[in-house]
Scaffold this active site. Sequence first.
Site, mmCIF file in Angstrom:
data_model
loop_
_atom_site.group_PDB
_atom_site.id
_atom_site.type_symbol
_atom_site.label_atom_id
_atom_site.label_comp_id
_atom_site.label_asym_id
_atom_site.label_seq_id
_atom_site.Cartn_x
_atom_site.Cartn_y
_atom_site.Cartn_z
ATOM 1 N N ASN A 1 0.873 -1.180 0.000
ATOM 2 C CA ASN A 1 0.000 0.000 0.000
ATOM 3 C C ASN A 1 0.908 1.228 0.000
ATOM 4 O OD1 ASN A 1 -1.831 2.040 0.453
ATOM 5 N ND2 ASN A 1 -2.139 1.542 2.618
ATOM 6 N N LYS B 1 0.106 4.210 -0.102
ATOM 7 C CA LYS B 1 -0.551 5.379 0.498
ATOM 8 C C LYS B 1 -0.408 6.570 -0.455
ATOM 9 C CE LYS B 1 0.669 3.646 5.041
ATOM 10 N NZ LYS B 1 0.133 3.720 6.387
ATOM 11 N N HIS C 1 -9.510 1.209 4.770
ATOM 12 C CA HIS C 1 -8.241 1.422 5.479
ATOM 13 C C HIS C 1 -8.495 2.350 6.664
ATOM 14 C CE1 HIS C 1 -4.159 2.689 6.365
ATOM 15 N NE2 HIS C 1 -3.750 1.617 5.706
ATOM 16 N N GLU D 1 -6.967 4.763 7.815
ATOM 17 C CA GLU D 1 -6.772 6.197 7.535
ATOM 18 C C GLU D 1 -8.023 6.779 6.885
ATOM 19 O OE1 GLU D 1 -3.084 5.704 5.421
ATOM 20 O OE2 GLU D 1 -2.087 5.158 7.303
ATOM 21 N N GLU E 1 -5.556 -4.939 10.557
ATOM 22 C CA GLU E 1 -4.532 -3.917 10.760
ATOM 23 C C GLU E 1 -4.843 -3.134 12.039
ATOM 24 O OE1 GLU E 1 -2.491 -2.809 6.847
ATOM 25 O OE2 GLU E 1 -4.244 -1.543 6.994
ATOM 26 N N GLY F 1 2.118 2.323 10.581
ATOM 27 C CA GLY F 1 3.022 3.457 10.399
ATOM 28 C C GLY F 1 3.742 3.880 11.665
ATOM 29 N N SER G 1 3.199 -2.107 10.293
ATOM 30 C CA SER G 1 4.650 -2.035 10.508
ATOM 31 C C SER G 1 5.366 -3.361 10.250
ATOM 32 C CB SER G 1 4.957 -1.526 11.925
ATOM 33 O OG SER G 1 4.467 -0.210 12.092
HETATM 34 C C1 PEP Z 1 -0.857 0.184 5.800
HETATM 35 O O1 PEP Z 1 -0.823 1.339 5.424
HETATM 36 O O2 PEP Z 1 -1.780 -0.560 5.452
HETATM 37 C C2 PEP Z 1 0.212 -0.297 6.674
HETATM 38 C C3 PEP Z 1 0.136 -1.494 7.172
HETATM 39 O O3 PEP Z 1 1.244 0.592 6.895
HETATM 40 P P1 PEP Z 1 2.648 0.265 7.609
HETATM 41 O O4 PEP Z 1 3.142 -1.051 7.061
HETATM 42 O O5 PEP Z 1 3.529 1.409 7.207
HETATM 43 O O6 PEP Z 1 2.397 0.186 9.058
#
Ligand code: PEP
Length: 258
Positions: free
Chosen positions: A9, A11, A94, A96, A166, A172, A210
Amino acid sequence: MGDKLVIGNWKSNGRRLENEALLTLLCAQALEPNIGVGVCVPYPYLDQVGRLLEGSAVVLGAQDVSAYPDGAYTGEVSVGMLADFGCRYVIVGHSERRALFGESDQMVARKARLALEGGLVPVVCIGETLAERDGGEVASVISRQLEPIWAELDVDDLARIVIAYEPVWAIGTGLSAEPSQVDEVLAFVRQSLSSRSTQADTVKILYGGSVKASTAFDLFSLPDCDGGLIGGASLVAVEFLAICKAAAAVSNNGSVNE
Ligand code: PEP
């Protein structure tokens, strides 16, 4: 279950030159045949990335989609448009988008249904905040997020979705959830799915938050983990490729999901 799936992803990141450099490195590596790999990129780069991926095993995806079909919905990007650009995956819900853009559980479910109707695979994101975890609400939050999905999709469609767990506090932050925490939630999701679908075992359930090359193997080895949704690390070719290698290694070991 079966082959592991690793989806990047990006982003809201990317520029044409950077995209080309990243994908040139990615596509130059022979990806293992026993994993699926995709990249979900910002809308303006779908055409460029689609072209760069031609002939490679990496598939194209988007990070969101309109909850409406084509028509008078200024600024929206419909499922039909994503299909027109050759997308296979689309991330819906997601954290976000839920937190910053007010997407409700119902809207996420509707997007998932439209994606399926348009021939795409929705990657449905779910997960709790730290306050919800600290308050002992993980199961109720996950259930609340899943219920509209179960209600919106018919049984056959349920078998075609991807679910990404997630935890919001792990996205992040550099702070991946512990394998034991992930294990517990993925088992809960699988169980919930089993009560709706006889094909629950074939649905891919990913972990995201992460994930790094150093943590991927242990996370992907969990019994109900079918791979990962990778944010920050998907922007670094060497790191993303190492995560893909970890996924392939788990599949090769035959330790899970046979
Ligand atoms: C994501 O944006 O779905 C995600 C898992 O980000 P990160 O791996 O940076 O935590």
